[in-house]
Design an enzyme around this catalytic site. Structure first.
Site, PDB file in Angstrom:
ATOM      1  N   ILE A 187      39.614  38.303  29.723  1.00 53.68           N
ATOM      2  CA  ILE A 187      39.095  37.167  30.476  1.00 53.68           C
ATOM      3  C   ILE A 187      40.041  35.994  30.220  1.00 53.68           C
ATOM      4  O   ILE A 187      40.791  35.985  29.249  1.00 53.68           O
ATOM      5  CB  ILE A 187      37.632  36.823  30.095  1.00 53.68           C
ATOM      6  CG1 ILE A 187      37.466  36.590  28.589  1.00 53.68           C
ATOM      7  CG2 ILE A 187      36.674  37.877  30.599  1.00 53.68           C
ATOM      8  CD1 ILE A 187      36.055  36.228  28.157  1.00 53.68           C
ATOM      9  N   ASP A 188      40.016  35.041  31.111  1.00 57.10           N
ATOM     10  CA  ASP A 188      40.948  33.920  31.030  1.00 57.10           C
ATOM     11  C   ASP A 188      40.761  33.096  29.767  1.00 57.10           C
ATOM     12  O   ASP A 188      39.685  33.070  29.168  1.00 57.10           O
ATOM     13  CB  ASP A 188      40.786  33.012  32.254  1.00 57.10           C
ATOM     14  CG  ASP A 188      41.257  33.673  33.539  1.00 57.10           C
ATOM     15  OD1 ASP A 188      42.042  34.631  33.450  1.00 57.10           O
ATOM     16  OD2 ASP A 188      40.836  33.222  34.620  1.00 57.10           O
ATOM     17  N   LYS A 189      41.812  32.382  29.412  1.00 57.06           N
ATOM     18  CA  LYS A 189      41.824  31.538  28.214  1.00 57.06           C
ATOM     19  C   LYS A 189      40.646  30.575  28.199  1.00 57.06           C
ATOM     20  O   LYS A 189      39.987  30.401  27.176  1.00 57.06           O
ATOM     21  CB  LYS A 189      43.142  30.759  28.154  1.00 57.06           C
ATOM     22  CG  LYS A 189      43.212  29.737  27.043  1.00 57.06           C
ATOM     23  CD  LYS A 189      44.496  28.932  27.113  1.00 57.06           C
ATOM     24  CE  LYS A 189      44.483  27.833  26.082  1.00 57.06           C
ATOM     25  NZ  LYS A 189      45.643  26.952  26.198  1.00 57.06           N
ATOM     26  N   THR A 206      37.775  30.789  29.532  1.00 57.15           N
ATOM     27  CA  THR A 206      36.491  31.443  29.752  1.00 57.15           C
ATOM     28  C   THR A 206      36.019  32.049  28.435  1.00 57.15           C
ATOM     29  O   THR A 206      36.787  32.662  27.718  1.00 57.15           O
ATOM     30  CB  THR A 206      36.637  32.559  30.808  1.00 57.15           C
ATOM     31  OG1 THR A 206      37.150  31.983  32.010  1.00 57.15           O
ATOM     32  CG2 THR A 206      35.317  33.238  31.092  1.00 57.15           C
TER      33      THR A 206
END
Length: 182
Positions: free
Chosen positions: A136-138, A140
């Site tokens: 998952i994105d940084k 998030t």
């Protein structure tokens, strides 16, 4: 340069080229776009755009530059482990933490923390992403499945790709949106 070659069958067909490369060669979408832009991807012997719709029977050739040698070091970063058994670990990744090392982010990542806390991790994604099945994105936060062995990694990856298990996302909004979506 390492030359990789795939003939598209069902997997990857009817997808944009950049997305098909992710499925066929296990690379990120950003990396796929970079390789296309660098003309390191040929479809049926011809360079094309990321938006090209891949067809069954297309021959895709990928020239992968050698990986830069980077030593990923274990770091004593606290982990919020939600579940653990002999095969998998479910960890709650905090917002602001990068999942795996990448240019500009060689320390302070979830992988650095995992390498410190977990003795064995799956090697399927190599030294830069040991045990990492999805990300998952940084910015998030959320749960990630981490695999401790290659068999678990293969099975979890298959379940995710065949949509036998699902991911659910929730958003908390502090301010009203200024744009309506229709």
């Amino acid at each position: 340069m390492e030359k990789q070659y795939q003939v598209v069958e069902e997997k990857g067909a009817n997808q944009r080229l950049d997305k098909a490369l992710c499925l066929l060669f296990d690379i990120s979408r950003n990396r796929a776009k970079e390789l296309i832009d660098e003309e390191a991807v040929l479809v049926n012997g011809i360079g094309t755009k990321p938006s090209y719709k891949v067809q069954t029977g297309d021959e895709i050739e990928l020239l992968m530059p050698p990986l830069e040698k980077v030593e990923i070091k274990p770091e004593n970063i606290p982990l919020d482990i939600v579940y653990e058994d002999e095969d998998v670990l479910v960890v709650n990744k905090p917002r602001g933490m990068v999942v795996h090392p990448s240019p500009g982010h060689y320390s302070g990542t979830l992988v650095n923390a995992l390498m410190y806390h977990i003795k064995d991790l799956s090697g399927i994604n190599g030294v830069m992403r040991p045990g990492i099945v999805h990300r998952i994105d940084k910015d998030t936060s959320g749960l990630l499945i981490v695999c401790k062995n290659d068999n678990a990694h293969t099975q979890i990856s298959k379940q995710l790709s065949e949509k036998e298990c699902k991911r659910e996302y929730k958003a908390i909004v502090h301010h009203p949106f200024s744009h309506t979506f229709g």
